[in-house]
Design an enzyme around this catalytic site. Sequence first.
Site, PDB file in Angstrom:
ATOM      1  CG  ASP A 142      22.987 -27.102 -33.883  1.00  0.00           C
ATOM      2  OD1 ASP A 142      23.242 -26.162 -34.662  1.00  0.00           O
ATOM      3  OD2 ASP A 142      21.890 -27.687 -33.855  1.00  0.00           O
ATOM      4  CG  ASP A 344      22.179 -22.874 -37.911  1.00  0.00           C
ATOM      5  OD1 ASP A 344      22.167 -23.135 -36.700  1.00  0.00           O
ATOM      6  OD2 ASP A 344      21.972 -23.729 -38.790  1.00  0.00           O
TER       7      ASP A 344
END
Length: 466
Positions: A142, A344
Amino acid sequence: MALYSYLLFFTFLLFSCSVLVCDCLKVDGKENRSFYYFKVGSLAPATTCNSPKGFNHTGLRVVHRHGPCSPFGVGRASHRQILRQDEARVNIIHSRISKSTQKLQPQSTSLPANLGIPFSSLNYIVTVGFGTPKKDMTVAFDTGSDLTWIQCKPCAVKCYNQKEPIFDPSQSTSFVNISCNSAECTRLSSATGNPSSCYSSTCEYSIGYGDGSNSAGIFGQETLTLTSTDVIQNFRFGCGQNQSGLFDETAGLLGLGRDPVSIVSQTAGDYGQVFSYCLPSSSSSEGYLTFGTKAISPGVNFTSLVTNPNAPSFYFLELIGISVGGSDIGIPPSTFSSPGTIIDSGTVITRLQPAAYSALKSAFQKGMSNYTMAPAYELFDTCYDFTGLDTVSVPTIKLRFNGGVDVDMAFSGILVLVSQSQGCLAFAGNRNPGGVGIIGNRQQRKVAVVYDVAGGRIGFGADGCS
């Protein structure tokens, strides 16, 4: 029937269809793609895992954790659950950035500032080795998180079920506890949002996520093996002894943010703060995650990486425009500038400022005027009924970034097929005009995305997974 519907959704929601034809026009002497064509009947769900033809990447193998390539097997999350988890992630991102910049409306600042981004929203996984001898662990990765952690024995309070055996640091010759008096321990709070603590002079961490998941344990250092030639000594990570939440058999998390505790910062001397990934084009295929300058391949075009001093861990970049059907739709660059746009890896659906989304929606609807509109589906408000149709044409979409960098969306980055006959525009608008824009992973699929943090730039390359 339920499993088939689930597979159908992941084929539609997460990946591209198998038959695409591009219609090309000449505009100002340059080739401009205007429409994708696809056969509705070609969208059968993939049930087996196949690598892309010729795929032989030396980096970490990236797969979707719910698809047939996953070591966990095909998941059972529903359509709505996935989208609601994604919405929860976006709300946390907006909250974290708004609390840092104090520019957003109160509506978006009602969440605790120290919460990490919801773990359950993370889609992509890799397998890395911890310890000496190394033990393979499958972890989610992430760009919106910093701390790397895995579950460890002994489970002092609680551990959840994971695919591989839980890591036992007592069986590794290279594990070392980090002292609570060390600078590394003192700085830990910037990555977790919580102050570190001590137990018998050993540094301890705790981190909570927006979906109620949490991890706590010892902060230590260990040998981390990425590939046979990429071995990191003295890597600092969380050795979790108390976890609960929606971790879905993963062993933990690999944090790719910009905080000093992230793997990107810790390995700056080895890899120059450069990493790259390509998210797979389908649930039945693979992508990669690579560290170092070898990640920069020919054909990658770079735009500036922007650092927001109030939210320094996020990857900001300058989105300046959008094209639909080969034509710019006239959104002023200033529309995107405040509070900006991040890229992201964990957000699924790209979020745009309301004015930008309205313009995109209007242009897309004009390109789809031959089709019957269907009811909205969750956050998707621009949907179409393809019942009885054999072939459908969809206008192309291109995101334009500062520095002359244009990124063409794959078909799956434009249209979400939520059923065999209903498709929706794969973008959404922020409910709050002050919310940061987010380039989600659906719009990154099949693209080589290069993060050159030290160089202050982010690069995009077409057909990156091939």
